[in-house]
Design a protein around this motif. Structure first.
Motif, PDB file in Angstrom:
ATOM      1  N   THR A  35      -4.274  13.127 -13.741  1.00  0.00           N
ATOM      2  CA  THR A  35      -3.664  13.156 -12.404  1.00  0.00           C
ATOM      3  C   THR A  35      -4.718  13.032 -11.314  1.00  0.00           C
ATOM      4  O   THR A  35      -4.531  12.308 -10.332  1.00  0.00           O
ATOM      5  N   ARG A  36      -5.856  13.743 -11.469  1.00  0.00           N
ATOM      6  CA  ARG A  36      -6.922  13.639 -10.465  1.00  0.00           C
ATOM      7  C   ARG A  36      -7.511  12.234 -10.450  1.00  0.00           C
ATOM      8  O   ARG A  36      -7.790  11.667  -9.391  1.00  0.00           O
ATOM      9  N   PHE A  37      -7.733  11.669 -11.617  1.00  0.00           N
ATOM     10  CA  PHE A  37      -8.268  10.318 -11.754  1.00  0.00           C
ATOM     11  C   PHE A  37      -7.367   9.309 -11.038  1.00  0.00           C
ATOM     12  O   PHE A  37      -7.833   8.442 -10.291  1.00  0.00           O
ATOM     13  N   ALA A  38      -6.062   9.438 -11.246  1.00  0.00           N
ATOM     14  CA  ALA A  38      -5.117   8.516 -10.615  1.00  0.00           C
ATOM     15  C   ALA A  38      -5.142   8.650  -9.096  1.00  0.00           C
ATOM     16  O   ALA A  38      -5.097   7.639  -8.371  1.00  0.00           O
ATOM     17  N   LEU A  39      -5.238   9.880  -8.589  1.00  0.00           N
ATOM     18  CA  LEU A  39      -5.253  10.087  -7.146  1.00  0.00           C
ATOM     19  C   LEU A  39      -6.538   9.564  -6.515  1.00  0.00           C
ATOM     20  O   LEU A  39      -6.509   8.956  -5.441  1.00  0.00           O
ATOM     21  N   TYR A  40      -7.677   9.797  -7.170  1.00  0.00           N
ATOM     22  CA  TYR A  40      -8.928   9.222  -6.657  1.00  0.00           C
ATOM     23  C   TYR A  40      -8.862   7.695  -6.672  1.00  0.00           C
ATOM     24  O   TYR A  40      -9.341   7.030  -5.748  1.00  0.00           O
ATOM     25  N   SER A  41      -8.269   7.134  -7.724  1.00  0.00           N
ATOM     26  CA  SER A  41      -8.148   5.673  -7.808  1.00  0.00           C
ATOM     27  C   SER A  41      -7.251   5.150  -6.689  1.00  0.00           C
ATOM     28  O   SER A  41      -7.522   4.093  -6.100  1.00  0.00           O
ATOM     29  N   ALA A  42      -6.181   5.890  -6.379  1.00  0.00           N
ATOM     30  CA  ALA A  42      -5.307   5.497  -5.268  1.00  0.00           C
ATOM     31  C   ALA A  42      -6.074   5.538  -3.951  1.00  0.00           C
ATOM     32  O   ALA A  42      -5.962   4.628  -3.119  1.00  0.00           O
ATOM     33  N   ASP A  80       0.813  -1.220   0.000  1.00  0.00           N
ATOM     34  CA  ASP A  80       0.000   0.000   0.000  1.00  0.00           C
ATOM     35  C   ASP A  80       0.845   1.267   0.000  1.00  0.00           C
ATOM     36  O   ASP A  80       0.327   2.375  -0.173  1.00  0.00           O
ATOM     37  N   LYS A  81       2.153   1.128   0.179  1.00  0.00           N
ATOM     38  CA  LYS A  81       3.022   2.305   0.250  1.00  0.00           C
ATOM     39  C   LYS A  81       2.985   3.129  -1.027  1.00  0.00           C
ATOM     40  O   LYS A  81       3.163   4.350  -0.995  1.00  0.00           O
ATOM     41  N   TYR A  82       2.753   2.478  -2.164  1.00  0.00           N
ATOM     42  CA  TYR A  82       2.767   3.206  -3.433  1.00  0.00           C
ATOM     43  C   TYR A  82       1.600   4.187  -3.513  1.00  0.00           C
ATOM     44  O   TYR A  82       1.764   5.345  -3.913  1.00  0.00           O
ATOM     45  N   ALA A  83       0.424   3.741  -3.138  1.00  0.00           N
ATOM     46  CA  ALA A  83      -0.741   4.638  -3.135  1.00  0.00           C
ATOM     47  C   ALA A  83      -0.586   5.706  -2.062  1.00  0.00           C
ATOM     48  O   ALA A  83      -0.913   6.883  -2.282  1.00  0.00           O
TER      49      ALA A  83
END
Length: 302
Positions: free
Chosen positions: A237-244, A148-151
């Motif tokens: 970028t927002r999509f990736a952060l919400y997915s994380a 989980d460290k990556y997210a």
């Protein structure tokens, strides 16, 4: 006149979705115990909100009733003879999956174009601001996932710049299982009891969470149908952060229910992390694979 019921499915919250036939008329029926009144009422309100703007893609709300005697709450909607999009996607070629995704993307754009009041705009921002609390809940209370460290690193490093992409009325819990398809290939969205003001990227993050593992080319079509051209880099970028965020917090909420759900969610967390290359790249792999170009070309000929 005799009523007949045909069960479609029962969702995870034990709300029954059925087709009710009364003479020559058919209706979509959502029914559950009185304890589920809040969810069923919200689904009815969802249809009331979106139907005037998307009459071809939402069932018309007809009635909402509560029976204390039978401990039941019922919401009725119009119904068009249709099947599950899940069944359709599982048998059609990939270019059809992509083309159908484009249809849903255009519908989603129309959903997100429904105007918000000033209070709803403020609620969309406050909802986004609350995601830090969700992340804290994962760290302090919920089960932790391997790698989980990556997210966590992606979110912590970028959280100061993690603002709202676009304030909209979300559909909520968007996935392929919430969509019906008619005989003429029109798409109809089931009423959602998780709709509400928020960020447009949240609906895309839910597609990543629940659909991209099964139908990645369908998800690519949703993105292309929504933007109809150049996709802003800030969206990715927002999509990736919400997915994380969803890969940790939402997966953790589900995983806390049982050991089997934890195992299932670990697999989902691993897939989402891989889609975004350990959250080092904002564009998911399913949107950059060479096969997508070929599929797009075939889909244009349909």
């Amino acid at each position: 006149m005799k009523l007949t019921y045909r069960n479609l499915f029962t969702d995870k919250n034990k709300i029954d979705y059925s087709v009710v036939k009364n003479g020559g008329n058919q209706y979509l029926c959502l029914q559950g115990k009185i304890s589920l009144q809040g969810r069923i009422k919200k689904a009815f309100l969802c249809a009331e909100l979106f139907y005037p703007y998307l009459k071809e893609h939402f069932p018309e709300p007809i009635s909402f009733n509560r029976s204390d005697e039978n401990n039941l709450v019922t919401a009725l909607f119009s119904y068009t003879e249709s099947g599950f999009l899940t069944d359709f996607l599982s048998v059609v070629p990939k270019e059809w999956q992509y083309a159908t995704g484009k249809k849903l993307g255009r519908i989603l754009k129309d959903i997100h174009s429904v105007p918000l009041t000033e209070a709803q705009n403020e609620k969309a921002v406050s909802r986004h601001d609350g995601f830090m609390e969700n992340l804290a809940e994962y760290i302090s209370v919920l089960p932790h996932f391997k790698n989980d460290k990556y997210a966590l690193e992606a979110l912590s490093q970028r959280f100061d710049n993690f603002s709202v992409f676009r304030k909209v009325m979300r559909y909520g819990s968007l996935n392929h299982g919430k969509v019906l398809i008619t005989r003429d290939s029109s798409l109809i969205l089931l009423p959602s009891y998780t709709y509400g003001p928020g960020d447009a990227c949240e609906d895309f993050a839910m597609l990543e969470f629940e659909t991209a593992g099964l139908y990645p080319l369908f998800c690519a079509g949703v993105v292309d149908g929504y933007f109809s051209g150049v996709i802003p880099s800030v969206f990715w970028t927002r999509f990736a952060l919400y997915s994380a965020m969803y890969s940790l917090w939402k997966s953790g909420k589900i995983a806390s229910k049982s050991k089997s759900m934890f195992i299932k969610m670990q697999l989902n967390v691993d897939r989402i992390r891989d889609d975004f290359t350990d959250f080092q790249k904002p564009i998911p792999k399913w949107y950059t694979i060479p096969e997508l170009k070929t599929v797009k070309a075939k889909a244009r000929k349909l």
